[in-house]
Design a protein around this motif. Structure first.
Motif, short mmCIF file in Angstrom:
data_model
loop_
_atom_site.label_atom_id
_atom_site.label_comp_id
_atom_site.label_asym_id
_atom_site.label_seq_id
_atom_site.Cartn_x
_atom_site.Cartn_y
_atom_site.Cartn_z
N GLU A 1 4.53 5.74 18.59
CA GLU A 1 4.92 6.93 17.84
C GLU A 1 4.60 6.74 16.36
N PHE A 2 4.89 5.55 15.87
CA PHE A 2 4.61 5.23 14.47
C PHE A 2 3.11 5.27 14.20
N LEU A 3 2.34 4.58 15.01
CA LEU A 3 0.90 4.52 14.79
C LEU A 3 0.24 5.89 14.88
N SER A 4 0.78 6.76 15.72
CA SER A 4 0.17 8.09 15.89
C SER A 4 0.27 8.94 14.64
N THR A 5 1.13 8.55 13.69
CA THR A 5 1.28 9.31 12.44
C THR A 5 0.46 8.71 11.30
N GLN A 6 -0.25 7.62 11.57
CA GLN A 6 -0.89 6.89 10.48
C GLN A 6 -2.40 7.07 10.39
N GLY A 7 -2.92 8.05 11.09
CA GLY A 7 -4.36 8.28 11.05
C GLY A 7 -5.08 7.49 12.13
N GLU A 8 -6.24 7.98 12.54
CA GLU A 8 -6.95 7.37 13.67
C GLU A 8 -7.35 5.93 13.40
N GLU A 9 -7.80 5.64 12.18
CA GLU A 9 -8.23 4.28 11.88
C GLU A 9 -7.08 3.29 11.97
N ASN A 10 -5.92 3.67 11.42
CA ASN A 10 -4.78 2.77 11.46
C ASN A 10 -4.18 2.67 12.86
N LEU A 11 -4.31 3.73 13.64
CA LEU A 11 -3.90 3.65 15.04
C LEU A 11 -4.71 2.56 15.74
N GLN A 12 -6.00 2.59 15.53
CA GLN A 12 -6.87 1.60 16.18
C GLN A 12 -6.55 0.19 15.68
N LEU A 13 -6.38 0.05 14.37
CA LEU A 13 -6.06 -1.27 13.81
C LEU A 13 -4.74 -1.80 14.35
N GLY A 14 -3.75 -0.92 14.44
CA GLY A 14 -2.45 -1.33 14.96
C GLY A 14 -2.53 -1.79 16.41
N LEU A 15 -3.34 -1.10 17.21
CA LEU A 15 -3.50 -1.49 18.61
C LEU A 15 -4.32 -2.77 18.74
N HIS B 1 -8.45 0.40 25.50
CA HIS B 1 -9.65 1.14 25.12
C HIS B 1 -9.48 1.78 23.74
N LEU B 2 -8.32 2.36 23.48
CA LEU B 2 -8.08 2.98 22.17
C LEU B 2 -8.15 1.96 21.04
N SER B 3 -7.84 0.70 21.34
CA SER B 3 -7.89 -0.34 20.31
C SER B 3 -9.32 -0.67 19.90
N GLY B 4 -10.26 -0.42 20.80
CA GLY B 4 -11.65 -0.74 20.51
C GLY B 4 -11.98 -2.21 20.71
N VAL B 5 -11.01 -3.01 21.15
CA VAL B 5 -11.22 -4.43 21.36
C VAL B 5 -11.83 -4.67 22.74
N LYS C 1 0.75 7.91 5.96
CA LYS C 1 0.23 6.96 4.99
C LYS C 1 -1.06 6.40 5.55
N ASP C 2 -2.14 7.14 5.35
CA ASP C 2 -3.42 6.75 5.94
C ASP C 2 -3.99 5.49 5.31
N GLN C 3 -3.42 5.04 4.19
CA GLN C 3 -3.88 3.81 3.58
C GLN C 3 -2.96 2.64 3.94
N LEU C 4 -2.19 2.83 5.00
CA LEU C 4 -1.26 1.80 5.44
C LEU C 4 -1.97 0.48 5.66
N VAL C 5 -1.37 -0.61 5.18
CA VAL C 5 -1.88 -1.94 5.47
C VAL C 5 -1.25 -2.38 6.78
N PRO C 6 -2.04 -2.64 7.82
CA PRO C 6 -1.48 -2.98 9.13
C PRO C 6 -0.58 -4.21 9.08
N ILE C 7 0.34 -4.26 10.01
CA ILE C 7 1.27 -5.37 10.11
C ILE C 7 0.53 -6.63 10.50
N THR C 8 0.93 -7.76 9.92
CA THR C 8 0.33 -9.04 10.29
C THR C 8 1.18 -9.69 11.36
N TRP C 9 0.58 -9.95 12.50
CA TRP C 9 1.28 -10.59 13.61
C TRP C 9 0.85 -12.06 13.59
N SER C 10 1.65 -12.91 12.95
CA SER C 10 1.28 -14.30 12.75
C SER C 10 1.02 -15.02 14.07
#
Length: 245
Positions: free
Chosen positions: A118-132, A162-166, A222-231
């Motif tokens: 739900e969160f990623l769906s509000t952050q723009g397509e690029e950030n959705l992909q980065l988050g996934l 598939h949506l992640s592009g990975v 916030k389409d310029q969101l910096v994705p979360i870092t998963w250490s």
């Protein structure tokens, strides 16, 4: 993206509302940019689940995702387990949500996959992909385990991958978990209940994990969101897949 919202809904606890929205869900899936195989998998899932008795669907959901940790829909369960790092990761993720205008109830765990979507769906397509992309290895692990249990919920995980592009070698993950010990047996569950449950937030005694949230509006994007870092994410995902071999 609407398809992310649909998948979030399908991964959440089944309700009558999902069944009532069947045709709308199928229409969004058909109009999405998913490839034919993923579209067919999601559509088949919707038709199959919506044709069942709701209580049977809910019972199956509980059996899959609420018994044991192997299929947990809490992302940090697969990264940090019950370590202290999990608490800080929760705080960091909650701060990301708050910066986007998303306010959580004290009972809501921020790493719950439907909420994360739900969160990623509000952050723009690029950030959705980065988050996934950051959680793609967890999604592959869940997909392989769901396939092993012959559950069509696996189609949802494959759509997210598939949506992640990975590009992932899911066959490699399948091989890693081939001899994995099940953690949803009576014996395994009894052992888990002997351990102290870790909770978060000032109202940690509240039971349940509601998925109802105050979702961010489009004006809060916030389409310029910096994705979360998963250490140590990739290593953690791989070690989790190998656990029990």
């Amino acid at each position: 993206m609407q398809i992310a919202n649909v998948i979030s809904l399908l991964l959440d606890y089944p309700t009558e509302g999902i069944i009532e929205a069947k045709n709308d869900l199928l229409e969004i899936i058909e109009k999405s940019q998913l490839p034919p195989a993923e579209k067919q998998g999601l559509a088949a899932f919707v038709r199959d689940r919506c044709s069942r008795d709701l209580m049977d669907w809910q019972s199956d959901y509980d059996a899959l995702f609420e018994r044991g940790r192997a299929l947990s829909l809490l992302l940090f369960e697969h990264v940090h387990g019950e370590s202290r790092d999990r608490g800080q990761a929760m705080v960091d993720l909650m701060n990301q949500y708050k910066s986007a205008g998303l306010e959580l109830d004290v009972r809501e765990l921020p790493d719950y996959i439907p909420l994360y979507l739900e969160f990623l769906s509000t952050q723009g397509e690029e950030n959705l992909q980065l988050g996934l992309q950051e959680v793609a290895h967890i999604l592959a692990l869940l997909a392989a385990r769901l396939e092993q249990r012959e559950s069509n919920y696996a189609a949802i995980m494959h759509a997210l991958i598939h949506l992640s592009g990975v590009v992932l070698d899911v066959d490699d993950v399948r091989e890693q978990i081939a001899n994995e010990a099940r953690d949803d047996t009576k014996e395994a569950l009894d052992k888990v209940w002997e351990e102290e449950m870790v909770t978060f937030g000032p109202d940690s005694t509240a039971d349940g994990c509601s998925s109802a949230v105050n979702k961010p509006s489009d004006t809060q994007r916030k389409d310029q969101l910096v994705p979360i870092t998963w250490s140590d994410f990739k290593d953690a995902g791989q070690s989790e897949a190998q656990r029990g071999n």
